[in-house]
Write an enzyme that holds these catalytic residues in place. Structure first.
Site, PDB file in Angstrom:
ATOM      1  N   PHE A  28      17.058 -35.572  26.112  1.00  0.00           N
ATOM      2  CA  PHE A  28      17.762 -36.580  25.317  1.00  0.00           C
ATOM      3  C   PHE A  28      18.998 -36.015  24.629  1.00  0.00           C
ATOM      4  O   PHE A  28      19.483 -36.568  23.653  1.00  0.00           O
ATOM      5  CB  PHE A  28      16.827 -37.216  24.282  1.00  0.00           C
ATOM      6  CG  PHE A  28      15.558 -37.770  24.868  1.00  0.00           C
ATOM      7  CD1 PHE A  28      15.607 -38.762  25.829  1.00  0.00           C
ATOM      8  CD2 PHE A  28      14.325 -37.286  24.475  1.00  0.00           C
ATOM      9  CE1 PHE A  28      14.446 -39.276  26.382  1.00  0.00           C
ATOM     10  CE2 PHE A  28      13.149 -37.800  25.031  1.00  0.00           C
ATOM     11  CZ  PHE A  28      13.212 -38.792  25.978  1.00  0.00           C
ATOM     12  N   ILE A  39      16.614 -34.297  34.800  1.00  0.00           N
ATOM     13  CA  ILE A  39      15.889 -34.220  33.520  1.00  0.00           C
ATOM     14  C   ILE A  39      14.816 -35.306  33.431  1.00  0.00           C
ATOM     15  O   ILE A  39      14.378 -35.676  32.358  1.00  0.00           O
ATOM     16  CB  ILE A  39      16.854 -34.253  32.322  1.00  0.00           C
ATOM     17  CG1 ILE A  39      17.662 -35.553  32.282  1.00  0.00           C
ATOM     18  CG2 ILE A  39      17.799 -33.063  32.394  1.00  0.00           C
ATOM     19  CD1 ILE A  39      18.463 -35.716  30.979  1.00  0.00           C
ATOM     20  N   GLY A  40      14.421 -35.787  34.609  1.00  0.00           N
ATOM     21  CA  GLY A  40      13.401 -36.829  34.652  1.00  0.00           C
ATOM     22  C   GLY A  40      13.985 -38.169  35.054  1.00  0.00           C
ATOM     23  O   GLY A  40      13.267 -39.154  35.223  1.00  0.00           O
ATOM     24  N   THR A  41      15.300 -38.181  35.226  1.00  0.00           N
ATOM     25  CA  THR A  41      16.017 -39.435  35.436  1.00  0.00           C
ATOM     26  C   THR A  41      16.047 -39.873  36.889  1.00  0.00           C
ATOM     27  O   THR A  41      16.299 -41.039  37.171  1.00  0.00           O
ATOM     28  CB  THR A  41      17.458 -39.250  34.953  1.00  0.00           C
ATOM     29  OG1 THR A  41      17.951 -38.017  35.512  1.00  0.00           O
ATOM     30  CG2 THR A  41      17.528 -39.138  33.454  1.00  0.00           C
ATOM     31  N   ASN A  88      19.517 -46.426  42.696  1.00  0.00           N
ATOM     32  CA  ASN A  88      18.069 -46.509  42.920  1.00  0.00           C
ATOM     33  C   ASN A  88      17.518 -47.540  41.937  1.00  0.00           C
ATOM     34  O   ASN A  88      17.513 -47.322  40.723  1.00  0.00           O
ATOM     35  CB  ASN A  88      17.421 -45.135  42.699  1.00  0.00           C
ATOM     36  CG  ASN A  88      15.926 -45.149  42.962  1.00  0.00           C
ATOM     37  OD1 ASN A  88      15.205 -46.049  42.542  1.00  0.00           O
ATOM     38  ND2 ASN A  88      15.447 -44.138  43.685  1.00  0.00           N
ATOM     39  N   GLN A 111      15.395 -46.083  33.506  1.00  0.00           N
ATOM     40  CA  GLN A 111      16.318 -45.551  32.504  1.00  0.00           C
ATOM     41  C   GLN A 111      16.572 -46.566  31.405  1.00  0.00           C
ATOM     42  O   GLN A 111      16.564 -46.231  30.225  1.00  0.00           O
ATOM     43  CB  GLN A 111      17.651 -45.159  33.160  1.00  0.00           C
ATOM     44  CG  GLN A 111      17.600 -43.853  33.912  1.00  0.00           C
ATOM     45  CD  GLN A 111      17.241 -42.720  32.986  1.00  0.00           C
ATOM     46  OE1 GLN A 111      18.008 -42.358  32.115  1.00  0.00           O
ATOM     47  NE2 GLN A 111      16.058 -42.187  33.158  1.00  0.00           N
ATOM     48  N   GLU A 162      22.365 -43.747  29.152  1.00  0.00           N
ATOM     49  CA  GLU A 162      22.515 -43.918  27.708  1.00  0.00           C
ATOM     50  C   GLU A 162      22.718 -45.346  27.232  1.00  0.00           C
ATOM     51  O   GLU A 162      22.301 -45.713  26.136  1.00  0.00           O
ATOM     52  CB  GLU A 162      23.667 -43.025  27.214  1.00  0.00           C
ATOM     53  CG  GLU A 162      23.228 -41.584  27.218  1.00  0.00           C
ATOM     54  CD  GLU A 162      24.372 -40.595  27.155  1.00  0.00           C
ATOM     55  OE1 GLU A 162      24.506 -39.941  26.126  1.00  0.00           O
ATOM     56  OE2 GLU A 162      25.113 -40.460  28.139  1.00  0.00           O
TER      57      GLU A 162
HETATM   58 MO1  MOS Z   1      22.948 -37.018  26.658  1.00  0.00          MO
HETATM   59  S1  MOS Z   1      22.987 -37.135  24.602  1.00  0.00           S
HETATM   60  O1  MOS Z   1      24.567 -36.591  26.963  1.00  0.00           O
HETATM   61  O2  MOS Z   1      21.794 -35.840  27.018  1.00  0.00           O
END
Ligand code: MOS
Length: 743
Positions: free
Chosen positions: A241, A467-469, A626, A633, A701
């Site tokens: 995050f 990162i899990g995304t 996807n 997300q 985000e």
């Molecule tokens: Mo995001 S706050 O750019 O990991």
């Protein structure tokens, strides 16, 4: 949904995460899963004061504790160098001060010593025996104390057009209101961890990192060694995050200790210190002054923000970043200032700037609409900008009106009774609120390598991270789309600085940055293949390379097709390879993503219970690569937005700057029981081809932006209470409860 997607259908489909099975079965190695031979374990001693100096250390008991190898502190630590902390140079860190640089203490939970022992338990036991004598100064414990004690410093990202002050005073309608947001702590599931090993002057470090290339660059500067002597590996991370974008002091401490003792060192940051020494979203105070003409058209908008920063570094939370361009307004000022407090250095947390900024902006827009007597949805529709007035550029693609209208329709906004407290269901009062959401679309430089192998598989490398995304998965989809190879035949390797340079997993720019590089590398591999096919020994020896087509793994010339595997095998070649280097986006347009959240809250005044019962969000992020991971997300961001709205706050003791709820029990994040029964995400899916060939703008985000305001606006509609200070704890709704009428 098939997991074996072939060919042109791969982009836009919804295959499951290709790394999912490894993650859920425990086969995926995380940083602290690495226990190299002869590894030693570090455990920090953390400051128990927020401001002052270490006057002395009593190490006798700790030294005699079982298994202790060494204890590092400001008088016993190698001489290192600071990183210049430049993102452009690839060595950014957020806290530039090195651990154990001197005896100064700037925040509670700062490293004051590091015990290294043969086991984790022995290191921790010894760390607790270290005695520290402090000379304590009065801590600056929060934003108000910072401003009172020493005022503010000017930040960046400021903007001014027209005459906002001059057009405020005589305006038909105006508001002047101030919002505050507390410190939030990222709290990813996986704790920060480093496992550092040296071989001669070469360092290998496993890190839970969103940016292996930046960490490599920073370590190179700090240790004064060439970057190619440092390998940073982060193939899997339990999310970040933003907290894991930039290296924090523990990684420097672990690396230095490993070199000093001549053994690998593992160092995990305890959960409590993830509240102090690995960043946080800073506290903000935002004054909003808005004015409209008699028709509810904005004529003046001022967004003035102050955020807390540390005494070692200036971190600016750019709360006005969206305010500059979301609404049309000729007279507008955005300003950012910081004030220093005794806390660790803040850092980016999911939608930095925009998340707290849109709480203020989208709450203020709601207040302004009501003041002007206009429905909040209509007010937005009347005021949304047609072009980016801050950059004086057209948007590359902007479908915010459609997003707002579609979400409103599905939510049932038009059936809303605008009177406060008017919508009831049994003993609950229902509130409807909405807010816009917005995030900049960015694309960076990137390299990638693709090998099409003679065994019918492909191998892709890039030093970005998943990162899990879903980054692994969308890269495989891209190669599948261009080659026709099934996804299960494509191996994607990320999170290792030995691969071609890739971007940080941040800013929602990973998709737009990596996919063009992977596609270019794939095309280069295909070119190489065509070269082999048309060479003297090839199947199409007489043909020009550019007269061949490649589709679904077949090279075709004049109606004759050959499988690419046979081309390679026929010449005893292992692979055809492509390496590409692609550039960032140009500045012809303003590239942004757009959307709107609609929230239903239910408030039971009898027991002052508040819950979010329904969310409908429509998001315009360009093309969706996807459909499953994209939806995940946005859903995840909505949940995090609910956390921001009414759960999350890191609280500090005003007397001494101590974080008091620095644990998973008392720092409350939404859990399953807090989820709204209905979360409906509409993805508009309009390709933004001005931005990149895939038309994708990134999706990590935007979903959190505006959520807290949508909740606050719904709470106002239900309760008549305008909560301007996050989080919206239920106790803030307990005073002056209007009488419940029987249905
Ligand atoms: Mo995001 S706050 O750019 O990991």
């Amino acid at each position: 949904m098939s997991d074996s997607i072939i060919g042109a259908g791969a982009i836009g489909s919804g295959p499951k995460r290709i790394d999912g099975q490894r993650k859920v079965t425990g086969a995926a190695p995380y940083a602290a899963d690495h226990h190299p031979d002869n590894v030693a374990y570090g455990y920090g001693v953390f400051s128990t004061i927020a401001s002052g100096t270490v006057a002395g250390l009593d190490l006798d008991a700790a030294r005699q504790s079982p298994g202790v190898i060494d204890i590092f502190h400001h008088e016993h630590f190698p001489e290192l160098h600071r990183s210049p902390s430049s993102m452009a140079q690839g060595n950014k860190v957020e806290e530039t001060r090195l651990p154990f640089e001197d005896n100064k203490v700037y925040y509670e939970g700062q490293f004051v010593a590091l015990v290294v022992a043969d086991t984790f338990e022995n290191a921790r036991a010894a760390a607790r025996k270290v005695g520290v004598n402090y000379k304590s100064d009065q801590a600056i414990a929060n934003l108000d104390q910072g401003v009172t004690a020493h005022g503010t410093q000017k930040g960046q990202g400021n903007h001014e057009r027209g005459d906002a002050a001059g057009n405020f005073d005589g305006a038909a309608h105006s508001i002047d209101v101030t919002y505050t947001t507390p410190v939030e702590t990222h709290n990813p599931m996986e704790m920060h961890a480093s496992v550092a090993s040296w071989e001669g002057d070469r360092l290998t470090i496993f890190e839970s990192s969103q940016g292996v290339v930046q960490q490599q660059g920073a370590l190179a500067k700090i240790f004064g060694i060439p970057p190619e002597h440092i390998r940073v590996e982060s193939p899997f991370i339990g999310s970040g995050f933003g907290a894991k974008l930039w290296m924090w002091p523990h990684a420097v401490a672990a690396s230095a200790a490993a070199r000093e003792i001549g053994r690998p060192v593992q160092l995990v940051v305890p959960r409590q210190q993830m509240f102090t020494t690995t960043g946080h979203r800073p506290e903000t105070c935002q004054r909003m002054r808005l004015a409209t003409d008699e028709n509810g058209k904005l004529v003046s908008l001022r967004h003035e923000s102050i955020n807390t920063t540390s005494f070692t570094d200036q971190y600016v939370e750019t709360c006005g970043s969206v305010t500059k361009s979301l609404y049309s307004c000729p007279n507008l000022t955005v300003s950012h200032e910081t004030t220093q407090v005794n806390r660790g250095t803040p850092t980016s947390m999911r939608a930095p700037g925009a998340a707290p900024g849109l709480f203020a902006l989208e709450s203020a827009i709601d207040e302004m609409a009501l003041e002007a007597g206009v429905d909040p949805l209509e007010f937005r529709m009347n005021n949304y900008a047609e072009r980016d007035e801050s950059l004086d550029l057209d948007f590359s693609s902007n479908h915010i009106r459609e997003a707002t209208e579609r979400a409103a329709e599905k939510f049932g906004w038009h059936d809303r009774n605008p009177d406060v407290g008017s919508m009831r269901d049994g003993h609950e009062i229902i509130g409807y609120g909405m807010a816009a959401c917005n995030w900049e679309a960015l694309k960076r430089e990137c390299e990638a390598r693709v090998s099409l192998r003679a065994d019918g598989t492909a191998y892709v490398t890039c030093a970005t991270q998943d990162i899990g995304t879903g980054t692994y998965t969308i890269i495989a989809q891209t190669v599948s789309d261009l080659t026709g190879l099934p996804i299960e035949k494509i191996t994607v390797r990320l999170g290792d600085t030995s691969y071609p340079k890739g971007p940080i997993s941040g800013g929602s720019w990973t998709t737009a940055t990596t996919l063009p590089a992977v596609a270019a590398a794939t095309r280069k591999a295909i070119e190489e293949l065509k070269g082999y096919a048309t060479s003297g020994k090839g199947d199409f020896a007489d043909a020009a390379s550019d007269s061949l087509t490649f589709e679904n793994g077949q090279l075709t010339h004049d109606g004759q097709s050959v499988d690419y595997v046979d081309v390679l095998k026929g010449q005893k070649l292992a692979s055809a390879d492509g390496h590409a280097h692609t550039q960032g986006a140009d500045s012809q347009y303003s590239y942004r993503s757009f959307g709107a959240h609609f929230v239903e809250v239910r408030w039971d005044p009898g027991i002052s219970n508040l819950r979010v019962s329904r969310v409908v969000s429509a998001i315009d992020v360009g093309r969706v690569i996807n459909s499953m991971t994209a939806r995940n997300q946005v859903e995840g961001a909505i949940v995090m937005g609910l956390g921001m709205a009414h759960f999350e706050a890191t609280e500090y003791d005003a007397r001494n700057g101590r974080p008091v709820n620095n644990n998973y029990a008392e720092y409350v994040v939404p859990v399953h029981a807090d989820q709204p029964p209905e979360v409906d995400v509409i993805l508009l899916d309009y390709p933004d081809l001005e931005f990149n060939e895939f038309g994708a703008r990134g999706i990590g985000e935007i979903g959190i932006t505006g959520m807290a305001a949508a909740v606050a606006n719904a709470v106002y509609h239900a309760t008549g209470k305008r909560i301007r200070d996050l989080p919206i704890f239920k106790e803030k709704l307990m005073e002056n409860i209007p009488a419940v009428q029987s249905a």
